[in-house]
Write an enzyme that holds these catalytic residues in place. Sequence first.
Site, PDB file in Angstrom:
ATOM      1  N   ARG A 112       0.813  -1.216   0.000  1.00  0.00           N
ATOM      2  CA  ARG A 112       0.000   0.000   0.000  1.00  0.00           C
ATOM      3  C   ARG A 112       0.845   1.265   0.000  1.00  0.00           C
ATOM      4  NH1 ARG A 112      -3.044   1.783  -2.714  1.00  0.00           N
ATOM      5  NH2 ARG A 112      -3.963  -0.328  -2.654  1.00  0.00           N
ATOM      6  N   GLU A 130       3.976  40.262  -8.565  1.00  0.00           N
ATOM      7  CA  GLU A 130       2.621  39.977  -9.036  1.00  0.00           C
ATOM      8  C   GLU A 130       1.873  41.288  -9.282  1.00  0.00           C
ATOM      9  OE1 GLU A 130      -0.175  36.980  -7.074  1.00  0.00           O
ATOM     10  OE2 GLU A 130      -1.008  38.892  -6.418  1.00  0.00           O
ATOM     11  N   ASP A 188      -1.623  38.249 -12.889  1.00  0.00           N
ATOM     12  CA  ASP A 188      -2.613  37.465 -12.153  1.00  0.00           C
ATOM     13  C   ASP A 188      -4.040  37.754 -12.597  1.00  0.00           C
ATOM     14  OD1 ASP A 188      -3.290  35.600 -10.066  1.00  0.00           O
ATOM     15  OD2 ASP A 188      -3.974  37.297  -8.870  1.00  0.00           O
TER      16      ASP A 188
END
Length: 297
Positions: free
Chosen positions: A108, A205, A226
């Site tokens: 797993r 930004e 942005d």
Amino acid sequence: MSSSTRSLPSLPQTLVDAAIRVALDEDLGLAGDITTNATVAANATANAVIAARKLGVVAGLALAEAAFRAIEPETDFTIEIGDGETVKPGAVIARVSGNARALLTAERVALNFLGRLSGIATLTRQYVDQVAGTHAKIVDTRKTTPGLRAFEKYAVRCGGGYNHRVGLFDAVLIKDNHIVAAGGIASAIKAAKAAAGHMTKIEVEVDTLAQLEIVMREKVDCVLLDNMTPANLVEAVAIIGGRCLTEASGGVNLETVTEIAQTGVDLISVGALTHSASVLDLGLDFIASPKQAAIQA
């Protein structure tokens, strides 16, 4: 793009081993694998295959191998389809053989890492394919699973994408809240330049063309555009005129990424690569030896 056309850096073994140890400790707890230890003889051996159940891109084989070998170092792990390669449903990715208890106990953890990273590589490849024919590169973000960033960013590279900054320490990214706290864009840039070393890149930004005009009066390495419309991105790229790198971010998905790439931006950052990728469906199955097959028949 496959690993044969773009080389992939290897993951540091110390990083891999540390992550595997944490995952195995979590799974084994104080008593170990009580099911396997009760039902499988200590000296039993087995052969198994890890196979894909869906189409995807492989990533994370080093982690899968380390999981098995952490339980039994003599486990044989043979890769059939490497990281960065496309796998079809039913195809065998790797063959594993050795102590049966070890294979069952590590299964797993091995599949969790391999499935998660392959899912990221698969989604990244879809984005990369969508911008083919443009010069835009698909890059990741810091929106990663805590503790797994190095592996998830590696998976992005397996899918043909590129890495943004690794963390808060390796590049300056001045965002809207930094600008407010610093008293303005120009002030923030000047302060960053005064503090940053000569090897540190600076990105800022902006979300308006007016902000961009201010940034371009300062010298920075990259501008993050942005949540701009494609029309505004085209205009922003023209204003920048190759003086620094351009990065588009915000509102990026598989339906919009092609149009964004066609605006001429250099980079497109996509948080979804790591925060929204589905795990690639993989499975480990024991295969009977000729002797076992004869007995079962």
